[in-house]
Design a protein around this motif. Structure first.
Motif, PDB file in Angstrom:
ATOM      1  N   ILE A   1       1.914  -9.573   2.423  1.00 42.32           N
ATOM      2  CA  ILE A   1       3.229 -10.013   2.907  1.00 42.32           C
ATOM      3  C   ILE A   1       4.315  -9.064   2.412  1.00 42.32           C
ATOM      4  CG2 ILE A   1       4.960 -11.836   2.684  1.00 42.32           C
ATOM      5  CD1 ILE A   1       2.655 -13.849   2.799  1.00 42.32           C
ATOM      6  N   GLY A   2       4.223  -8.654   1.159  1.00 43.47           N
ATOM      7  CA  GLY A   2       5.203  -7.711   0.627  1.00 43.47           C
ATOM      8  C   GLY A   2       5.185  -6.388   1.364  1.00 43.47           C
ATOM      9  N   LEU A   3       4.013  -5.884   1.675  1.00 40.87           N
ATOM     10  CA  LEU A   3       3.889  -4.633   2.425  1.00 40.87           C
ATOM     11  C   LEU A   3       4.443  -4.783   3.833  1.00 40.87           C
ATOM     12  CD1 LEU A   3       2.811  -1.724   2.444  1.00 40.87           C
ATOM     13  CD2 LEU A   3       0.628  -2.639   3.244  1.00 40.87           C
TER      14      LEU A   3
ATOM     15  N   HIS B   1       8.208  -4.817   3.630  1.00 38.48           N
ATOM     16  CA  HIS B   1       8.702  -3.474   3.338  1.00 38.48           C
ATOM     17  C   HIS B   1       8.676  -2.595   4.591  1.00 38.48           C
ATOM     18  CE1 HIS B   1       9.349   0.343   1.376  1.00 38.48           C
ATOM     19  NE2 HIS B   1       8.222   0.781   1.917  1.00 38.48           N
ATOM     20  N   LEU B   2       7.576  -2.620   5.311  1.00 37.47           N
ATOM     21  CA  LEU B   2       7.474  -1.802   6.526  1.00 37.47           C
ATOM     22  C   LEU B   2       8.448  -2.271   7.597  1.00 37.47           C
ATOM     23  CD1 LEU B   2       3.614  -1.296   6.733  1.00 37.47           C
ATOM     24  CD2 LEU B   2       5.354   0.353   6.016  1.00 37.47           C
ATOM     25  N   ARG B   3       8.678  -3.570   7.669  1.00 39.58           N
ATOM     26  CA  ARG B   3       9.626  -4.099   8.660  1.00 39.58           C
ATOM     27  C   ARG B   3      11.045  -3.634   8.325  1.00 39.58           C
ATOM     28  NH1 ARG B   3      11.279 -10.221  10.008  1.00 39.58           N
ATOM     29  NH2 ARG B   3      12.254  -9.773  11.986  1.00 39.58           N
TER      30      ARG B   3
ATOM     31  N   LEU C   1      -3.283 -13.081  -4.534  1.00 39.02           N
ATOM     32  CA  LEU C   1      -2.764 -11.746  -4.825  1.00 39.02           C
ATOM     33  C   LEU C   1      -2.817 -10.847  -3.586  1.00 39.02           C
ATOM     34  CD1 LEU C   1      -1.708  -9.809  -7.015  1.00 39.02           C
ATOM     35  CD2 LEU C   1      -4.085  -9.135  -7.379  1.00 39.02           C
ATOM     36  N   ILE C   2      -3.931 -10.868  -2.887  1.00 38.86           N
ATOM     37  CA  ILE C   2      -4.065 -10.049  -1.674  1.00 38.86           C
ATOM     38  C   ILE C   2      -3.065 -10.501  -0.614  1.00 38.86           C
ATOM     39  CG2 ILE C   2      -5.609  -9.545   0.261  1.00 38.86           C
ATOM     40  CD1 ILE C   2      -7.906  -9.508  -1.805  1.00 38.86           C
TER      41      ILE C   2
END
Length: 154
Positions: free
Chosen positions: A43-45, A48-50, A37-38
């Motif tokens: 990876i999702g964050l 998103h930032l990229r 989960l972490i």
């Protein structure tokens, strides 16, 4: 010698115990789930930032080019943006001129587009009295991608 069961010790059949249920999982599985989960959230964050940074870079490029009113001024604006981005690759790249500058822009591309393609307008397009708007738009597409590649660190 024969092994005969003793009549004083009667033996019963062996009965297996009840199998443990799948819920709740063992503590190790909770740790694995938390780690997955972490990792997934991280990876999702990062993605998103990229994406957000890419959109901001493209917006900056498009706004800087759009502020120039004439096609010749747009070529000059694209050249300035590419020279700023080129300093991320090589600190002395912004001092290149003519075909050396166009070769530097083509370096690392699968299909060179600056020396003999639509990007050749950078050589002298900003110094012409007029430039073809279609050629400037073709240059904008190529220059925008090169700017993005260099600013993202590719």
């Amino acid at each position: 010698m024969s092994l005969q069961p003793s009549p004083s010790l009667p033996l019963n059949d062996v009965h297996p115990g009840v199998a443990p249920g799948w819920w709740p999982p063992a503590p190790g599985w909770w740790m694995v789930a938390a780690a997955v989960l972490i990792l997934g959230v991280g990876i999702g964050l990062w993605l998103h930032l990229r994406r957000k940074r890419t959109r901001a870079l493209l917006r900056y490029f498009d706004d800087a080019v759009a502020r120039a009113d004439a096609p010749v001024a747009r070529v000059a604006a694209m050249s300035e943006l590419l020279r700023r981005a080129a300093r991320r690759v090589d600190p002395h790249a912004d001092r290149l001129q003519g075909d050396d500058w166009l070769r530097f822009l083509d370096a690392g591309l699968k299909r060179p587009q600056f020396l003999h393609g639509s990007g050749a307008l950078l050589r002298d397009g900003a110094f012409r009295p007029a430039a073809d708007p279609a050629a400037v738009e073709a240059l904008r597409i190529v220059a925008r991608q090169r700017y993005l590649d260099w600013m993202r660190g590719a």
